[in-house]
Design an enzyme around this catalytic site. Structure first.
Site, PDB file in Angstrom:
ATOM      1  N   GLY A  58       0.860  -1.189   0.000  1.00 45.84           N
ATOM      2  CA  GLY A  58       0.000   0.000   0.000  1.00 45.84           C
ATOM      3  C   GLY A  58       0.885   1.223   0.000  1.00 45.84           C
ATOM      4  CB  CYS A  85       5.297  -4.124   0.336  1.00 48.32           C
ATOM      5  SG  CYS A  85       6.102  -2.525   0.167  1.00 48.32           S
ATOM      6  CE1 TYR A  86       0.995   0.927   5.712  1.00 43.99           C
ATOM      7  CE2 TYR A  86      -0.748  -0.703   5.467  1.00 43.99           C
ATOM      8  CZ  TYR A  86      -0.239   0.423   6.083  1.00 43.99           C
ATOM      9  OH  TYR A  86      -0.965   1.042   7.075  1.00 43.99           O
ATOM     10  CG  HIS A 175       6.284  -5.618  -4.225  1.00 40.45           C
ATOM     11  ND1 HIS A 175       4.950  -5.479  -3.933  1.00 40.45           N
ATOM     12  CD2 HIS A 175       6.897  -4.519  -3.738  1.00 40.45           C
ATOM     13  CE1 HIS A 175       4.759  -4.336  -3.308  1.00 40.45           C
ATOM     14  NE2 HIS A 175       5.929  -3.730  -3.170  1.00 40.45           N
ATOM     15  CD  GLU A 177       3.543  -8.376  -5.446  1.00 41.58           C
ATOM     16  OE1 GLU A 177       4.220  -9.118  -4.703  1.00 41.58           O
ATOM     17  OE2 GLU A 177       3.275  -7.198  -5.145  1.00 41.58           O
ATOM     18  CG  ASP A 233     -14.376  -9.933 -21.131  1.00 43.25           C
ATOM     19  OD1 ASP A 233     -13.370 -10.659 -21.301  1.00 43.25           O
ATOM     20  OD2 ASP A 233     -14.316  -8.798 -20.643  1.00 43.25           O
ATOM     21  CE  LYS A 373     -10.082  -9.181 -21.855  1.00 39.60           C
ATOM     22  NZ  LYS A 373     -11.365  -8.464 -21.878  1.00 39.60           N
TER      23      LYS A 373
END
Ligand code: XMP
Length: 517
Positions: A58, A85-86, A175, A177, A233, A373
């Site tokens: 964050g 992180c945060y 991070h 990710e 979609d 997606k």
């Protein structure tokens, strides 16, 4: 059919920019997860009974007046937690660790940093002892809470990771990710499988089987109607519903005549040939053009196109299909509650389907509402949709209407369709389209002087727009090789009547937007 139980990990959103990326990485590890705001109550979390919790990063410092905080009780539920992180700093701060606020830049780290890992920690025990990690922080943890040990550090950051295995609490300052963190996905996988004991049941084939079963049960012998735009979609939603209920499905495709060259026919052919369903195409270019006559202001054009589209769509449905279920291709990112403030309206997008109150459906069905997606695309491929359709570039709801500057007329639509078709053909032939997130031709409505043969011309200008981007919020203009641009220009001028000049748009977003209107 043996359908595995759905296991859940909750990603608690503290406002970081990579939150959706965390969730996608978790899902890539075959674990289903959902993003919930950090304000979600402890009761709700208990009720959902997740296998694990991940606190996101964050933008705040834990010491900021309005920074998001969390009830200490969350660490006492017996649910494993990974703070990122945060989220890691908040864990340290909420328990009895010490977070030191940055007073100068010496403790800040932005970008790549070499991290040294404790070899016996469960997050790192299958990895090399050090690796590049992606850092983005000002404050740092100077003392871990009691019961925790430091499990990684960098040259600047004394606590790059910490853990308390007895309580299944883990934190990383970097991070995992993002792709820049070496083995980041392995660390997440270790948390999911070795700490949370997930089984990895989130697989797209399971999703299809399970959803088809659920759709059959829910729809029963009723009808279901879906607005099909030809985008990824709604196309995947149509394919899934067709697999579940076949002819009980009716897809209504409103062709306002503002699609790319031959695209309307392509959509019709795909769905009528490959899938079992009723396909209804409403051709209404003339109505649209008459409504758009004399209008050249971008927002006014968008408004007319949007309003007219839904009028035609709902009139058709009211007339013929106003009973049964209504389906739409909503996907997960469309409905994540971000808790962030509203951004200023730059352009009105016409994607939210507002249902008229006089049409009373049995209910609304959104078969893709839990998918990202990339997952939608995998499902589309598995259901046998053509590759070009599944990997189709985004195409704006108002279609070529926002690429024709000034008034929209049948002749101008035709001219742009031709130029755009040449551009697409050339990009496909040279294979460069794979490098681009989106590319198209624009008709700016500017006439310039040229010379063709020995005669003077005074004709239209075509602009080429091509961008690369991860999320379309920001974008770079694409550095297409000159030879390719040269060929595109040459072919457009030679093959499209009334075009005598081609230019290339070298504006990034911001300050430009991807579309010209
Ligand atoms: P902009 O022009 O806002 O475009 O930078 C960002 C992305 O959104 C697409 N776009 C739209 N998509 N309805 C849509 O479904 C719209 O009204 C619309 N306007 C822009 C655009 O093509 C790009 O991918």
């Amino acid at each position: 059919m043996n359908i595995p139980e759905k296991e859940l990990v909750i990603v608690l959103d503290f406002g970081g920019q990579y939150n959706q990326l965390i969730a996608r990485r978790v899902r890539e590890c075959n674990v289903y997860c959902e993003i919930l705001p950090y304000t979600t109550s402890i009761e709700k979390i208990k009720e959902l009974s997740p296998s694990g919790l991940i606190f996101t990063g964050g933008p705040n410092s834990v010491y900021d007046e309005n920074s998001p905080h969390i009830d200490k009780e969350i660490f006492e539920l017996g649910i494993p937690v990974l703070g990122i992180c945060y989220g890691c700093q908040l864990m340290a701060y909420t328990l009895d660790g010490v977070v030191t606020a940055a007073i100068d830049n010496s403790s800040c780290e932005y970008g790549m940093a070499k991290a040294y890992y404790k070899a016996d920690d469960v997050l790192f025990n299958s990895l090399p002892e050090s690796g590049t990690s992606w850092m983005s922080h000002r404050d740092y943890i100077s003392q871990v809470p009691s019961g925790f040990t430091v499990t990684a550090h960098t040259d600047v950051c004394p606590v790059a990771a910490m853990s308390c295995p007895e309580r299944n609490l883990y934190g990383v300052q970097f991070h995992p990710e993002v792709n820049h963190t070496e083995n980041g996905k392995e660390m997440l996988r270790a948390f999911l499988y070795n700490v949370c004991k997930c089984k990895g049941t989130w697989k797209m084939e399971n999703f299809i089987d399970q959803t088809v079963d659920e759709l059959r049960q829910e729809i029963g012998d009723k009808g279901v109607v879906l607005g099909l735009s030809g985008g990824v979609d709604s196309s995947v939603a149509a394919a899934l519903l067709s697999k579940a209920v076949g002819k009980q499905l009716t897809c209504v495709f409103v062709d306002q005549g503002l699609m790319r060259k031959d695209e309307g026919d392509y959509v019709e052919e795909t769905f009528t040939k490959l899938f079992d369903m009723n396909f209804v195409r409403v051709n209404c270019q003339e109505t649209f053009l008459s409504k758009l006559k004399g209008i050249d202001e971008p927002e006014a054009k968008r408004k007319v196109i949007g309003e007219e589209f839904y009028k035609v769509f709902w009139d058709k449905i009211r007339e013929d299909y106003g009973t049964g279920y209504f389906a739409q291709g909503t996907i997960y990112p469309d409905r994540i509650e971000s808790g962030k403030g509203d951004a200023a309206t730059i352009k009105t997008h016409h994607n939210q389907v507002k249902r008229p109150e006089d049409i009373k459906f049995e209910g609304v069905i959104e078969p893709l509402k839990d998918l990202f997606k990339d997952e939608v695309r995998i499902v589309g491929e598995m259901l046998g949709l053509p590759h070009e359709l599944v990997w189709r570039q985004p195409f704006p709801g108002p279609g070529l209407g926002v690429r024709i500057i000034g008034e929209i007329t049948a002749e101008r639509v035709k001219l742009l369709q031709e130029a755009d078709a040449v551009l697409r053909d050339e990009m496909t032939k040279c294979g460069y389209e794979k490098e681009l997130s989106q590319f198209f031709a624009v008709l700016p409505g500017v006439k310039t002087v040229g010379v063709m043969g020995d005669s003077r011309t005074y004709d239209e200008l075509i602009a080429i727009r091509a961008v690369t981007t991860d999320d379309f919020m920001t974008a770079d203009w694409a550095k297409i090789p000159y030879e390719i641009l040269g060929r595109v220009s040459n072919r457009i001028i030679n093959e499209v009547e009334h075009v005598n000049r081609v230019v290339y748009d070298i504006t990034s977003k911001p300050p430009g937007t991807v579309e010209w209107e």
